[in-house]
Design a protein around this motif. Structure first.
Motif, PDB file in Angstrom:
ATOM      1  N   GLU A   1       1.131  -1.106  -0.003  1.00 39.18           N
ATOM      2  CA  GLU A   1      -0.321  -0.470  -0.188  1.00 39.18           C
ATOM      3  C   GLU A   1       0.825   1.515   0.056  1.00 39.18           C
ATOM      4  O   GLU A   1       2.109   1.342   0.196  1.00 39.18           O
ATOM      5  CB  GLU A   1      -0.705  -0.134   1.138  1.00 39.18           C
ATOM      6  CG  GLU A   1      -1.960  -1.109   0.942  1.00 39.18           C
ATOM      7  CD  GLU A   1      -3.197  -0.961   2.452  1.00 39.18           C
ATOM      8  OE1 GLU A   1      -3.705  -1.580   2.537  1.00 39.18           O
ATOM      9  OE2 GLU A   1      -2.114  -1.133   3.585  1.00 39.18           O
ATOM     10  N   ARG A   2       0.121   2.379   0.141  1.00 40.04           N
ATOM     11  CA  ARG A   2       0.887   3.596  -0.183  1.00 40.04           C
ATOM     12  C   ARG A   2       0.030   4.769  -0.079  1.00 40.04           C
ATOM     13  O   ARG A   2      -1.509   4.594   0.678  1.00 40.04           O
ATOM     14  CB  ARG A   2       1.166   4.213  -1.673  1.00 40.04           C
ATOM     15  CG  ARG A   2       1.835   5.869  -1.512  1.00 40.04           C
ATOM     16  CD  ARG A   2       1.560   5.867  -3.157  1.00 40.04           C
ATOM     17  NE  ARG A   2       3.044   7.139  -3.315  1.00 40.04           N
ATOM     18  CZ  ARG A   2       4.157   7.769  -4.325  1.00 40.04           C
ATOM     19  NH1 ARG A   2       4.063   7.101  -5.236  1.00 40.04           N
ATOM     20  NH2 ARG A   2       4.120   8.897  -3.994  1.00 40.04           N
TER      21      ARG A   2
ATOM     22  N   GLY B   1      -4.729  11.006   3.772  1.00 42.33           N
ATOM     23  CA  GLY B   1      -3.738  10.081   5.000  1.00 42.33           C
ATOM     24  C   GLY B   1      -4.056   8.100   5.425  1.00 42.33           C
ATOM     25  O   GLY B   1      -3.635   8.118   5.781  1.00 42.33           O
ATOM     26  N   ARG B   2      -4.796   8.364   3.701  1.00 42.04           N
ATOM     27  CA  ARG B   2      -5.523   7.217   4.454  1.00 42.04           C
ATOM     28  C   ARG B   2      -3.827   6.069   3.374  1.00 42.04           C
ATOM     29  O   ARG B   2      -4.009   6.161   2.192  1.00 42.04           O
ATOM     30  CB  ARG B   2      -6.117   6.594   3.707  1.00 42.04           C
ATOM     31  CG  ARG B   2      -7.232   7.128   4.674  1.00 42.04           C
ATOM     32  CD  ARG B   2      -9.292   6.609   5.065  1.00 42.04           C
ATOM     33  NE  ARG B   2      -9.870   7.227   4.820  1.00 42.04           N
ATOM     34  CZ  ARG B   2     -10.958   7.756   3.959  1.00 42.04           C
ATOM     35  NH1 ARG B   2     -10.944   8.178   2.605  1.00 42.04           N
ATOM     36  NH2 ARG B   2     -11.832   8.765   4.593  1.00 42.04           N
ATOM     37  N   TRP B   3      -3.933   4.866   3.455  1.00 39.91           N
ATOM     38  CA  TRP B   3      -3.637   3.647   3.308  1.00 39.91           C
ATOM     39  C   TRP B   3      -3.998   3.257   2.168  1.00 39.91           C
ATOM     40  O   TRP B   3      -5.282   2.863   2.570  1.00 39.91           O
ATOM     41  CB  TRP B   3      -2.929   2.646   4.236  1.00 39.91           C
ATOM     42  CG  TRP B   3      -1.304   2.715   5.122  1.00 39.91           C
ATOM     43  CD1 TRP B   3      -1.277   3.910   6.345  1.00 39.91           C
ATOM     44  CD2 TRP B   3      -0.100   2.823   4.590  1.00 39.91           C
ATOM     45  NE1 TRP B   3      -0.311   4.049   6.812  1.00 39.91           N
ATOM     46  CE2 TRP B   3       0.577   3.530   5.658  1.00 39.91           C
ATOM     47  CE3 TRP B   3       0.265   2.803   3.473  1.00 39.91           C
ATOM     48  CZ2 TRP B   3       2.106   3.966   6.059  1.00 39.91           C
ATOM     49  CZ3 TRP B   3       1.857   2.764   3.296  1.00 39.91           C
ATOM     50  CH2 TRP B   3       2.611   3.419   4.700  1.00 39.91           C
ATOM     51  N   ARG B   4      -3.519   3.068   0.946  1.00 37.85           N
ATOM     52  CA  ARG B   4      -4.550   2.278   0.147  1.00 37.85           C
ATOM     53  C   ARG B   4      -3.426   1.200  -0.676  1.00 37.85           C
ATOM     54  O   ARG B   4      -2.621   1.607  -1.083  1.00 37.85           O
ATOM     55  CB  ARG B   4      -5.521   4.018  -1.040  1.00 37.85           C
ATOM     56  CG  ARG B   4      -5.729   4.514   0.259  1.00 37.85           C
ATOM     57  CD  ARG B   4      -7.166   4.642  -0.735  1.00 37.85           C
ATOM     58  NE  ARG B   4      -7.540   5.923  -0.434  1.00 37.85           N
ATOM     59  CZ  ARG B   4      -9.571   6.325  -0.316  1.00 37.85           C
ATOM     60  NH1 ARG B   4     -10.007   5.053  -0.160  1.00 37.85           N
ATOM     61  NH2 ARG B   4      -9.753   6.984   0.169  1.00 37.85           N
ATOM     62  N   PRO B   5      -4.147   0.268  -1.511  1.00 39.55           N
ATOM     63  CA  PRO B   5      -3.372  -0.252  -2.722  1.00 39.55           C
ATOM     64  C   PRO B   5      -3.017   0.600  -3.258  1.00 39.55           C
ATOM     65  O   PRO B   5      -3.508   1.285  -3.909  1.00 39.55           O
ATOM     66  CB  PRO B   5      -4.598  -1.371  -2.908  1.00 39.55           C
ATOM     67  CG  PRO B   5      -5.389  -1.665  -2.202  1.00 39.55           C
ATOM     68  CD  PRO B   5      -6.075   0.104  -1.218  1.00 39.55           C
ATOM     69  N   VAL B   6      -1.695   0.070  -3.630  1.00 38.55           N
ATOM     70  CA  VAL B   6      -1.119   0.630  -4.888  1.00 38.55           C
ATOM     71  C   VAL B   6      -1.938   1.030  -6.495  1.00 38.55           C
ATOM     72  O   VAL B   6      -1.894   1.926  -6.926  1.00 38.55           O
ATOM     73  CB  VAL B   6       0.421   0.197  -5.294  1.00 38.55           C
ATOM     74  CG1 VAL B   6       0.776   0.503  -6.484  1.00 38.55           C
ATOM     75  CG2 VAL B   6       1.440   0.002  -4.276  1.00 38.55           C
TER      76      VAL B   6
ATOM     77  N   CYS C   1      -5.110   9.563  -4.116  1.00 39.44           N
ATOM     78  CA  CYS C   1      -5.293   7.939  -4.182  1.00 39.44           C
ATOM     79  C   CYS C   1      -6.687   8.490  -5.272  1.00 39.44           C
ATOM     80  O   CYS C   1      -6.786   9.564  -5.938  1.00 39.44           O
ATOM     81  CB  CYS C   1      -6.241   7.393  -3.185  1.00 39.44           C
ATOM     82  SG  CYS C   1      -7.169   8.273  -2.171  1.00 39.44           S
ATOM     83  N   ARG C   2      -6.911   7.891  -5.891  1.00 39.75           N
ATOM     84  CA  ARG C   2      -7.700   8.029  -7.313  1.00 39.75           C
ATOM     85  C   ARG C   2      -8.950   8.460  -6.557  1.00 39.75           C
ATOM     86  O   ARG C   2      -9.366  10.207  -7.219  1.00 39.75           O
ATOM     87  CB  ARG C   2      -8.374   6.717  -8.032  1.00 39.75           C
ATOM     88  CG  ARG C   2      -7.637   6.201  -9.145  1.00 39.75           C
ATOM     89  CD  ARG C   2      -7.680   4.553  -9.447  1.00 39.75           C
ATOM     90  NE  ARG C   2      -6.537   4.418  -9.838  1.00 39.75           N
ATOM     91  CZ  ARG C   2      -6.003   4.149 -11.241  1.00 39.75           C
ATOM     92  NH1 ARG C   2      -7.303   4.736 -12.584  1.00 39.75           N
ATOM     93  NH2 ARG C   2      -5.595   3.248 -11.889  1.00 39.75           N
ATOM     94  N   ALA C   3      -9.570   8.604  -5.280  1.00 33.94           N
ATOM     95  CA  ALA C   3     -10.542   9.102  -4.764  1.00 33.94           C
ATOM     96  C   ALA C   3     -10.319   9.906  -4.849  1.00 33.94           C
ATOM     97  O   ALA C   3     -11.598  11.026  -5.065  1.00 33.94           O
ATOM     98  CB  ALA C   3     -10.561   7.838  -3.424  1.00 33.94           C
TER      99      ALA C   3
END
Ligand SMILES: [Zn+2]
Length: 131
Positions: free
Chosen positions: A75-76, A82-87, A97-99
């Motif tokens: 994740e990144r 500030g959330r960890w999200r899948p790469v 992130c995309r969101a």
């Protein structure tokens, strides 16, 4: 230290502090370990500002030396929410992130729309006065 006691999102200073305390590594050792310069190490410690690529190196060393695995290995952390999200949730070369990207685009759209409405209102008002 048992694995479940490890924080899942320690700061760079915490991780490097732990490595230093445990193994007595000098700044020169750390620079070699992370293939960087001592002034970069100093900068990380002082600012907690580190690139994604270098954060990966520090995290993998930290969790490896703790006989654990990085809970966010694939994740990144998004620089916006500030959330960890899948790469996979990031477009190439993006730190948000995309969101968050989508939200920003939408926000931009609404802001422009407001401006447009204001302009139109002003124009109507002007036309009514003079027409
Ligand atoms: Zn985000």
């Amino acid at each position: 230290m048992p694995a479940e006691k490890l924080p899942d999102d320690p700061s760079v200073a915490e991780m490097i502090g732990w490595i230093t305390a445990r193994y007595g590594t000098s700044k020169a050792d750390l620079a070699r370990m992370f293939q960087t310069t001592q002034s970069t190490i100093h900068y990380w410690l002082k600012t907690d500002n580190i690139s994604y690529r270098n954060l990966r190196k520090v995290r993998s060393s930290f969790y490896y030396l703790n006989n654990s695995r990085d809970p966010h290995a694939d994740e990144r952390k998004c620089e916006e929410c500030g959330r960890w999200r899948p790469v996979a949730d990031y477009r190439d070369g993006k730190a948000i992130c995309r969101a968050c990207e989508n939200r920003k685009t939408l926000q931009h759209y609404w802001e422009n729309r407001d401006e447009e409405l204001k302009r139109r209102k002003a124009k109507n008002w002007y036309n009514r006065k003079t027409g």
